[in-house]
Design a protein around this motif. Structure first.
Motif, mmCIF file in Angstrom:
data_model
loop_
_atom_site.group_PDB
_atom_site.id
_atom_site.type_symbol
_atom_site.label_atom_id
_atom_site.label_comp_id
_atom_site.label_asym_id
_atom_site.label_seq_id
_atom_site.Cartn_x
_atom_site.Cartn_y
_atom_site.Cartn_z
ATOM 1 N N ALA A 65 -14.853 -5.262 8.642
ATOM 2 C CA ALA A 65 -13.757 -4.316 8.477
ATOM 3 C C ALA A 65 -13.482 -3.905 7.037
ATOM 4 N N PHE A 119 -9.250 4.982 11.014
ATOM 5 C CA PHE A 119 -9.764 3.662 10.684
ATOM 6 C C PHE A 119 -8.754 2.590 11.040
ATOM 7 N N ASN A 120 -7.478 2.871 10.737
ATOM 8 C CA ASN A 120 -6.452 1.877 11.027
ATOM 9 C C ASN A 120 -6.305 1.629 12.517
ATOM 10 N N TYR A 180 -8.988 -0.521 13.427
ATOM 11 C CA TYR A 180 -8.789 -1.813 12.794
ATOM 12 C C TYR A 180 -7.836 -2.669 13.617
ATOM 13 N N SER A 209 -8.741 12.574 4.098
ATOM 14 C CA SER A 209 -8.570 11.145 3.824
ATOM 15 C C SER A 209 -7.449 10.574 4.662
ATOM 16 N N ASN A 252 -8.053 7.701 7.289
ATOM 17 C CA ASN A 252 -7.275 6.484 7.204
ATOM 18 C C ASN A 252 -6.652 6.111 8.548
ATOM 19 N N TYR A 291 0.826 -1.190 0.000
ATOM 20 C CA TYR A 291 0.000 0.000 0.000
ATOM 21 C C TYR A 291 0.874 1.259 0.000
ATOM 22 N N PHE A 346 -14.196 0.676 5.151
ATOM 23 C CA PHE A 346 -13.076 1.476 4.699
ATOM 24 C C PHE A 346 -13.424 2.200 3.397
ATOM 25 N N VAL A 366 -15.797 4.978 4.146
ATOM 26 C CA VAL A 366 -15.157 6.171 4.709
ATOM 27 C C VAL A 366 -14.620 7.060 3.593
ATOM 28 N N SER A 400 -19.021 4.003 10.609
ATOM 29 C CA SER A 400 -17.935 4.498 9.765
ATOM 30 C C SER A 400 -18.418 5.678 8.938
#
Lengths: 621, 683
Positions: free
Chosen positions: B467, B577-578, B581, B570, B574, A399, B471, B474, B552
């Motif tokens: 999960a 979210f991570n 996660y 973003s 990110n 990524y 994403f 989002v 989300s």
């Protein structure tokens, strides 16, 4: 310098192009074509600056494209003669230099470096002294001498001004000593003073025995006297071509005298444009344009052009075709120059280097922050956490590679598009140079990342295993970047590529890694598919590397004898776990490495193919 | 070829004749190039009292460094301690400005870039762009202008058109009419007003066409600009301020637009516009012109007298030259070298002084020819128009009463839903994205036939369900919010509605799409993977997925409202979210988390969703696992407690998820209310 007379002639240029969307099969079969240029004849001599005027959609850019040999999709009928010789299609590019409307330059190079690298790419049999002389003289000619060591600049940081940037673009073309230069809207986006300066400069260039042809949207009235010839186009037709005084006389005779306080360029362009906003207006304006065109076709000016064309065709005393100065270097030395240029460009890009080296590390911090240190007890998640680390290492490193390419590569791609059209090199050579120049950064970046994560989290503390870990984590990162490059070759929009690569990675990790779905229980089709994913090999290596000969504790007891009674420790030994997740994996360890590393050359080859495809796609549009 | 040549020579003989014919075809040149519109009538005039705008001795200073937003400074790797602004960053952008305009006049502010045009419009519209008025004042109808007065009588048309792309022109205006016109208007009156505006702006032929934007095909650029003007015109402001209205339009369209503006001025309005470099045909349409150079007035007066003025002071306009271009160049400052800049500044100073000498004794500070011509179109002659439209003339007290909060909410909701549901391409992309994802996961974990999924696979599957797709949600939501935000903040700034109704409309308007999305995503996976087939398990599972995706979504809404650019949003989205996660309980075992991540896991909606999904599947089930010769019976609850997912009862998961989404919604509301994003930051 002896002024050679280099007349070029375009005779009856007709260009038609396919219209209608590609998915509309019916229209495709019908071959509905539209004529973009209709019967255009021009005659220009060296020492002249010609301006092509017209509203948007009048065909002026198409005319320039056609001349520079950059028409792919349409059919181009008609001839171009230079010095009395008819040009073959393949010779167009060698004869004309084309400066595009947008300046595609590397933002972190100085003016001098930019021009020197272009010279190195274009001219081989020149010593470095002569190249420097050439660059200096070109910079002097375009009055860039005061900014030689300034950076070009870009969107994020400011460098030289817009006018200077435009002049660098022109200078890059002058390096090859073209006798005929075409420029598409060189003044767009510049303020009036700079625009005037540029056009004056171009007229000076033309005085030195060159032909300069520019398309221009709304020239200011001060430029009236600067042009030697003015061509007005509308709807693909040449409405008028002649010198400025002739233009005023012609339109006055046609009944459209320019009002006193009005810019004649603006006025005549408006007079000759078709207003498509309503049917009535369209008919009205179209008729007007038609009357003017037929007046021109019957006028002296047109007749003289035709005569000059005929004369030039039959003259015998003209010099040979003035090709650009081209003795290109070999592929290897081109690659070296490209590589040096990209490295030099990146070396000044603070953000780019930081991104490349530390993006993964930030991610490593993230994992380490949440995970702190791995435990040895199964009931405290020894297996789960280890698998989590491996999953993240395989899933996230591609990524970051993708992000690097999406951010940094499109600018280079734009440059390679333009320079390959100029015939400096081919697109895949740029790709190869790019791939070569990222290698050290990726390796270093991943070394930093893996050193940090390996020892902080506390994976199997053994130097050899660390080496294996590094070797297996490096590849996904590189693959992520290479895969993005492959897609960037055929897909223009980086955002789409971004999502596509992300999706491919997620699918790959689901199918291939064996972490989320046990491989032996998957449906057959997916099992076959999993052999095509790099995640399969890299996670197998990482799991074996970590779990081999690793013994866990179960509720504090060292239960190497398997499942103790009452305890649900399924896997007290790492080997058992490997056997369960990757049956027979231990014997495949070397094979996995080979497969994993085989992805790299194959993706490079795919990338080269995709950039070859790009060449074809761009040529056809 | 020879034959052709002969043919052409013969043509020449006829040439003279033909040109003669053309000459007879001659028309009076200027007007025929641009269509003079047949329809010159006024459909919609300003009905209030006539207004005057007066500027006295205005000096305005801007702080250049403060105009660069913080995130751009960060992007250039400038740290906060390097931001301190030196004195050189303060620049006098307007010096000693005086003018007076009144209803019925159109004033064009011209000048090269950096001459103070934008600052002047900022002052008039009371926008705070980091500058301050050092001396002087701005008077509207003789009263010192305040934000309230400006809001009541002046409308500002921005340079860029921010409209919802999927509504038609008529709908766009109708929604605005419902929001912007006072309560006392009936539906019929509102519709009549919209029709009047459409007629006035000559938008009839495209009334039912979509507005469109750069991606959606719609009306043309000039028409879109006129819709933007119409949005402001609807509430019948007396003063209309336009920022570069002709930029980006071709010559015909620009010409027509300025004709429209001058017609609006004839309808007893006061029009002020800034323009970079007007073409000569446009220049002739202006009533009054204010020529600025680095903030100083070089000329202000009627457009037709400008050439004469400069001729009297020794700068005649050459033949075949656009006077606007010529005099803007004369007044502009060449900054390419230090010496030239000094020369230019000196020239500007003398021009300013010269002009000031001529007008300082006059009342309105406009230059007049010696005969003292009366300036055209001031309010007295135009008064007649004001009477004709008395029907809709409303008491000014009632004018302030805009529709109440609930009505605003209903209108906004309808507007949002009708815009979103016509965006077929977007719906299809999102729908197929969800379906593709669910089919991929579903078939990968295909569980019918032989044996059902093992414990590990079920766990992984349940985690992936919760999960993977959030994403994508989002990122989609953040992108959409950023594409709409410029319009949102313009409308909030204009006071068209307040934050609360917008907030509820947004939250509710998202629901149908959300439900469809979750159905498409959640249902196929469940049946393909052959999870427990009882309907109640399925429903419990579905509800959890719904809630997780909704969390989300609300998080994305909040982050999009919190941060200024799409990139930043973003990135932070990110990162959030991570974190959720990683603390979700699958990647790292919950028991191993130290204090901070444990805290994060408490608010990680992925963790609660995962816990709930696991409990639904595992509670009450026993797995038997072959182990060597014998098989072990593992009760499902053991799996749960082993992963630390048995801490709370099932219903608690639902409650926590509800709480988390409510929390994000609250944060979203606060961000909307208190963080004013500057418009036009990104798109």
């Amino acid at each position: 310098m002896v002024v050679r007379r280099v007349p070029i002639i375009f005779n009856e240029g007709i260009l038609s192009e396919h219209v209608g969307p590609w998915w509309n099969l019916k229209s495709y079969r019908h071959k509905k074509t539209r004529q973009i240029l209709k019967d255009v004849s021009i005659y220009v001599e060296s020492g002249q600056l010609m301006g092509i005027l017209g509203n948007s959609g009048s065909g002026k850019t198409t005319l320039l494209d056609a001349l520079s040999g950059r028409i792919g999709k349409g059919t181009f009928l008609g001839d171009v003669y230079v010095n009395g010789q008819k040009l073959k299609k393949t010779q167009f590019q060698n004869c004309f230099s084309y400066v595009l409307q947008t300046d595609t330059l590397l933002s972190y190079l100085t003016v001098q470096e930019t021009l020197t690298y272009t010279a190195l790419l274009a001219l081989q049999k020149h010593s470095s002294v002569s190249i420097r002389k050439k660059v200096d003289s070109v910079m002097a000619e375009l009055s860039l001498s005061h900014v030689t060591s300034h950076l070009i600049g870009g969107r994020v940081f400011s460098g030289i001004s817009g006018g200077e940037r435009r002049r660098v673009s022109i200078a890059a073309q002058l390096i090859q000593d073209p006798k005929i230069i075409l420029l598409d809207e060189p003044t767009t986006g510049l303020d009036s003073m700079t625009a005037n300066h540029i056009v004056t400069l171009l007229s000076e260039l033309s005085r030195k025995g060159r032909i300069v042809i520019i398309s221009i949207h709304q020239p200011r009235s001060e430029l009236f006297k600067v042009f030697d010839k003015i061509a007005i186009m509308s709807c693909g037709e040449l409405i008028f071509c002649g010198n400025p005084q002739e233009m005023i006389d012609f339109f006055t005779n046609c009944g459209y005298p320019c009002p006193e306080h009005s810019n004649p360029f603006d006025f005549y362009v408006d007079v000759t444009s078709v207003d498509t906003r309503s049917i009535v207006r369209e008919m009205e304006t179209y008729n007007r344009v038609h009357t003017i065109t037929s007046a021109y076709r019957n006028s002296d000016y047109f007749l003289r052009t035709l005569e000059a064309i005929e004369n030039a065709k039959h003259r015998k005393d003209l010099p040979p075709l003035p090709f650009k100065n081209q003795d290109p270097p070999s592929v290897i030395s081109k690659l070296c120059v490209l590589l040096r240029r990209t490295i030099r460009n990146l070396s000044r890009n603070r953000t780019g280097i930081i991104l490349r080296l530390f993006q993964n590390l930030i991610f490593g911090f993230f994992i380490a922050f949440f995970l702190t240190r791995l435990k040895m007890d199964v009931h405290q998640g020894a297996i789960q956490d280890r698998m989590g680390v491996i999953y993240q290492c395989v899933g996230a490193t591609p990524y970051t590679g993708m992000l690097n390419a999406v951010v940094l590569f499109p600018a280079l791609r734009a440059i390679s598009d333009q320079e390959s059209k100029d015939g400096l090199y081919q697109r895949w050579q740029m790709l190869l140079a790019y791939i070569l120049h990222i290698l050290p950064f990726s390796i270093l970046g991943m070394a930093i990342f893996s050193t940090f994560i390996y020892w902080t989290v506390g994976l199997h503390p053994e130097a050899a295993r660390f080496a294996c870990f590094f070797a297996a984590v490096l590849v996904p990162h590189l693959i992520g970047e290479l895969l993005t490059l492959v897609l960037l070759g055929v897909v223009q929009n980086p955002n789409i590529v971004n999502s596509a690569v992300a999706l491919i990675n997620i699918a790959g990790i689901l199918v291939g890694s064996g972490i989320l779905r046990s491989l032996d229980e998957m449906p057959k089709a997916f099992e076959l598919l999993s052999y095509l994913t790099y995640q399969k090999y890299s996670s197998e290596i990482l799991v074996i590397n970590e779990f081999y000969d690793l013994n866990f504790t179960c509720d504090g007891r060292n239960s190497s004898a398997g499942a103790g009674s009452g305890s649900y420790c399924l896997f007290a030994q790492g080997n058992q776990f490997i056997e369960k997740t990757y049956p027979g994996g231990l014997s495949r360890f070397t094979f996995d490495f080979v497969m994993l590393y085989a992805f790299l050359p194959s993706l490079v080859i795919l990338g080269i193919i995709s950039f070859k495809l790009r060449e074809i796609i761009i040529h056809r549009h | 070829m020879l034959r052709l040549k002969v043919a052409r020579t013969s043509d020449i003989l006829g040439c003279a004749v033909q040109i003669h014919e053309v000459c007879e075809f001659r028309m009076d040149s200027r007007d025929t190039v641009f269509s003079s519109e047949d329809d010159n009538s006024l459909y919609f005039t300003y009905s209030g009292k006539s207004n005057t705008l007066e500027v006295r001795d205005l000096n305005y200073q801007v702080n250049l460094a403060a105009q660069i937003p913080w995130y751009e400074k960060l992007a250039e790797l400038k740290m906060p301690w390097e931001w301190n602004t030196g004195p050189e960053s303060h620049m006098l952008s307007i010096q000693n400005l005086n003018f007076k305009v009144s209803s019925g006049q159109m004033l064009a502010v011209i000048g090269s870039s950096g001459c103070g045009k934008t600052s002047l419009l900022d002052i008039i519209t009371c926008k705070d762009e980091g500058g301050k008025i050092t001396t002087g004042k701005l008077l509207i109808n003789g009263k010192l202008s305040t934000r309230q007065i400006v809001k009541k009588c002046a409308a500002h048309v921005r340079q860029d058109d921010r409209l919802l792309p999927n509504l038609t022109v008529r709908e766009t205006l109708l929604f605005v009419a419902k929001l912007r016109l006072p309560k006392t208007f009936t539906e019929v009156q509102r519709e009549k007003r919209v029709e009047d505006v459409i007629a006035e702006l000559r938008l009839r032929q495209c009334g039912n066409t979509r507005v469109g934007n750069e991606y959606v095909r719609g009306v043309s650029g000039g028409e879109r600009r006129r819709v933007s003007i119409g949005v402001q015109l609807l509430w019948n402001p007396g003063i209309l301020i336009l920022d570069e209205p002709t930029s980006g339009l071709d010559s015909f369209t620009a010409h027509n637009l300025v004709i429209t503006l001058s017609r609006l001025a004839r309808g007893n309005r006061l029009v002020v516009l800034s323009i970079h470099q007007p073409r000569s045909d446009i220049f002739q349409l202006f009533d009054l012109v204010l020529l600025l150079s680095s903030g100083a007035t070089i000329y202000s007066g009627t457009a037709c007298d400008m050439v004469q003025y400069f001729a009297t002071i020794g700068y005649p306009c050459p033949k075949y030259c656009n006077p606007a271009d010529f005099y803007v160049d004369l007044a502009s400052v060449d900054r390419r070298s230090r010496e030239e800049e000094m020369v230019c500044l000196e020239k500007t100073r003398s021009l300013t002084a010269l002009f000031w000498e001529k007008v300082k004794d006059s009342d309105d500070f406009l230059w007049k020819t010696r005969e003292g011509n009366k300036i055209v179109g001031s309010s007295d002659e135009q008064g007649a128009y004001a009477i004709s439209e008395t029907a809709i003339n409303v008491d000014s007290q009632l004018m302030d009463q805009l529709p109440g909060g609930f009505r605003q909410f209903c209108i906004l909701l309808r507007r949002q839903v009708s815009n979103d549901f016509r965006d077929l391409a977007m719906l299809l992309i999102h729908g197929s994205e969800a379906l593709l994802m669910s089919l991929l996961i579903g078939f990968l974990y295909y569980g019918h036939g032989g044996k059902s999924l093992s414990i590990q696979d079920t766990t992984a599957l349940l985690y992936m369900i919760g999960a993977l797709t959030p994403f994508a949600v989002v990122l989609d939501v953040i992108a959409k919010c950023h594409s709409e935000r410029a319009m949102l903040y313009h409308e909030l700034e204009d006071g068209m509605y307040s934050v609360t109704p917008y907030f509820f409309a947004k939250i509710l308007g998202e629901l149908p799409e959300h439900c469809a999305f979750v159905v498409m995503y959640g249902v196929p996976i469940y049946w393909l993977a052959n999870l427990i087939p009882e309907p109640e398990h399925f429903l419990l599972n579905f509800l959890l997925v719904w809630l997780v995706v909704y969390c989300s979504r609300t998080m994305a809404l909040w982050i999009a409202a919190l941060l200024p650019t799409l990139q930043l949003s973003s990135f932070i989205g990110n990162a959030f979210f991570n974190s959720f996660y990683l603390t979700g309980g699958f990647i790292i075992s919950l028991e191993n988390l130290w204090a901070v991540p444990r805290g994060i896991s408490e608010i990680s909606f992925l963790r609660w969703g995962f816990e709930g999904l696991m409990q639904v599947q595992f509670r009450g089930l026993t797995y038997s696992i072959p182990f060597g010769n014998f098989s072990i019976q593992i009760p499902g609850t053991l799996v749960l407690s082993d992963m630390g997912l048995n801490s709370e009862p099932l219903y608690a998961c639902y409650l926590v998820l509800l709480g988390i989404s409510a929390g994000f919604m609250f944060l979203y509301f606060l961000s909307l209310k208190f963080i004013k994003q500057k418009s036009g930051q990104d798109w």
